[in-house]
Design a protein around this motif. Structure first.
Motif, short mmCIF file in Angstrom:
data_model
loop_
_atom_site.label_atom_id
_atom_site.label_comp_id
_atom_site.label_asym_id
_atom_site.label_seq_id
_atom_site.Cartn_x
_atom_site.Cartn_y
_atom_site.Cartn_z
N GLN A 1 -20.31 35.75 21.41
CA GLN A 1 -19.33 36.77 21.07
C GLN A 1 -19.95 38.17 21.12
O GLN A 1 -19.32 39.12 21.58
N ALA A 2 -21.19 38.29 20.63
CA ALA A 2 -21.83 39.60 20.56
C ALA A 2 -22.35 40.07 21.91
O ALA A 2 -22.50 41.27 22.13
N ASP A 3 -22.62 39.14 22.81
CA ASP A 3 -23.23 39.52 24.09
C ASP A 3 -22.61 38.70 25.22
O ASP A 3 -22.93 37.54 25.40
N GLY A 4 -21.72 39.30 25.97
CA GLY A 4 -21.15 38.64 27.14
C GLY A 4 -19.74 38.16 26.98
O GLY A 4 -18.99 38.07 27.94
N ALA B 1 -24.58 29.64 18.08
CA ALA B 1 -24.46 29.85 19.52
C ALA B 1 -23.19 30.62 19.86
O ALA B 1 -23.20 31.50 20.72
N LEU B 2 -22.11 30.32 19.16
CA LEU B 2 -20.85 31.01 19.44
C LEU B 2 -20.94 32.48 19.04
O LEU B 2 -20.45 33.36 19.75
N ARG C 1 -19.57 34.98 29.52
CA ARG C 1 -20.82 34.26 29.26
C ARG C 1 -20.56 32.88 28.65
O ARG C 1 -21.29 31.94 28.91
N LEU C 2 -19.52 32.78 27.84
CA LEU C 2 -19.16 31.48 27.26
C LEU C 2 -18.87 30.46 28.36
O LEU C 2 -19.31 29.31 28.29
N LEU C 3 -18.15 30.89 29.38
CA LEU C 3 -17.81 29.97 30.47
C LEU C 3 -19.03 29.68 31.35
O LEU C 3 -19.14 28.60 31.92
N THR D 1 -15.54 23.74 29.88
CA THR D 1 -14.99 24.06 31.19
C THR D 1 -13.90 25.10 31.01
O THR D 1 -13.36 25.27 29.90
N PRO D 2 -13.54 25.84 32.05
CA PRO D 2 -12.43 26.81 31.92
C PRO D 2 -11.14 26.15 31.43
O PRO D 2 -10.40 26.75 30.64
#
Length: 326
Positions: free
Chosen positions: A65-68, A60-61, A72-74, A80-81
């Protein structure tokens, strides 16, 4: 040869944006003269911290990393941020501690290159330098020998007393130690901050819970760099060099439980346990604290680290306040 901290200070004055690559040792990312992220080959990156502690799967990580990237992770990730910010803070401080003393490399600056997390958080170069100096002094105050930072972790086969109190990180180090892995190797295996594991190992040494190294084995640093906790330490055989003492005749055991030291703020950030009640009396076990060495005496704590935005400085002040209360 130009020192790395001086080189970074020059990039900060020029308000440079890009990546400063230090060969195989790591990379420092800057935006407008401020550090946004650091990668160090010796310490776990934020990716390892997130996956090893079960916050995300590696697949998932990699997809994020590759898209967004960070945005996108947040939006879609389980973090949470504030959690991600705290993880980045710990990772950058960890990497800075091990990268700044490095010498013998030829850094190469690549303008415009960015880390996948982007320029979300910023760290002033001068603040990172001060914090690294504070951490080195604190490690020397706990246990004045840097040998334990690079030797395999070898817990004693029996307790020096009738009981011991450990923090969560210290317990994980004891359980994970295979008599072969060094503290930084254990940090990667456990998904813990390298500095937090060094703190735990030095407190274990001060409590008499680590066995001396195998006869004939010496702590060696990687070529071209100093030991993590003591960049200017002496060569083997120098009078100022201290190490774990060889086993001797055991002193009378203390019947009260021994404590391996209070939890440090970096341990607490990793989910460390509650603070202990203090260090044991050094003279009551054969692996006691080495004699005081003026060459490794702790220096006064430096001024608080400043960062931008303000919430990073607040996190640093919170860490130090927890340390003073411990």
């Amino acid at each position: 040869m130009t020192r790395l901290d001086a080189l970074l200070a020059g990039l900060a004055r020029e308000r440079s944006t890009g990546a400063l690559r230090l060969g195989r040792n790591g990379t420092i990312f800057l935006h407008d003269g401020r550090v946004t992220y650091m990668e160090c080959a010796q310490t776990p990156g934020v990716e390892r911290l997130l996956t090893a502690r079960g916050r995300m799967t590696e697949a998932a990580l990699r997809g994020l990393q590759a898209d967004g990237g960070c945005a996108r992770l947040l939006e879609e990730g389980p973090l949470t941020p504030g959690e991600l910010q705290f993880a980045v803070l710990g990772t950058v401080l960890d990497a800075a501690f091990f990268l700044l003393p490095i010498s013998g490399t030829r850094p190469k600056f690549r303008p415009g290159e960015r880390h996948w997390l982007g320029g979300q958080w910023f760290f002033e170069v001068a603040g990172l330098v001060r914090e690294c100096a504070r951490r080195r002094a604190h490690l020397a105050e706990i246990w004045p020998s840097a040998d334990v930072d690079t030797l395999p972790v070898r817990p004693v086969p029996w307790l020096p007393g009738h009981g011991v109190t450990l923090t969560r990180v210290q317990w994980e180090v004891i359980v994970g130690a295979d008599h072969k892995a060094t503290p930084l190797e254990l940090a990667k295996q456990l998904g813990r901050s390298g500095y937090a594991v060094l703190l735990a190992v030095r407190r274990l040494a001060a409590a008499g819970l680590l066995a001396p190294p195998d006869p004939g084995r010496t702590a060696l640093s990687a070529p071209g760099r100093a030991a993590p906790g003591d960049p200017g330490r002496a060569a083997p055989g120098d009078p100022g060099r201290t190490a774990l003492p060889a086993p001797g005749r055991a002193a009378p055991a203390d019947k009260r439980p021994k404590h391996a030291g209070p939890a440090e703020p970096d341990e607490a950030a990793d989910g460390g346990g509650a603070p202990g009640a203090g260090l044991p009396k050094r003279a009551r076990h054969p692996y006691g604290r080495p004699p005081h060495d003026p060459g490794t005496a702790a220096q006064p704590l430096g001024p608080p680290v400043t960062g931008d935005p303000t919430d990073l400085a607040l996190l640093m002040r919170l860490k130090k306040a927890l340390e003073e209360l411990a």
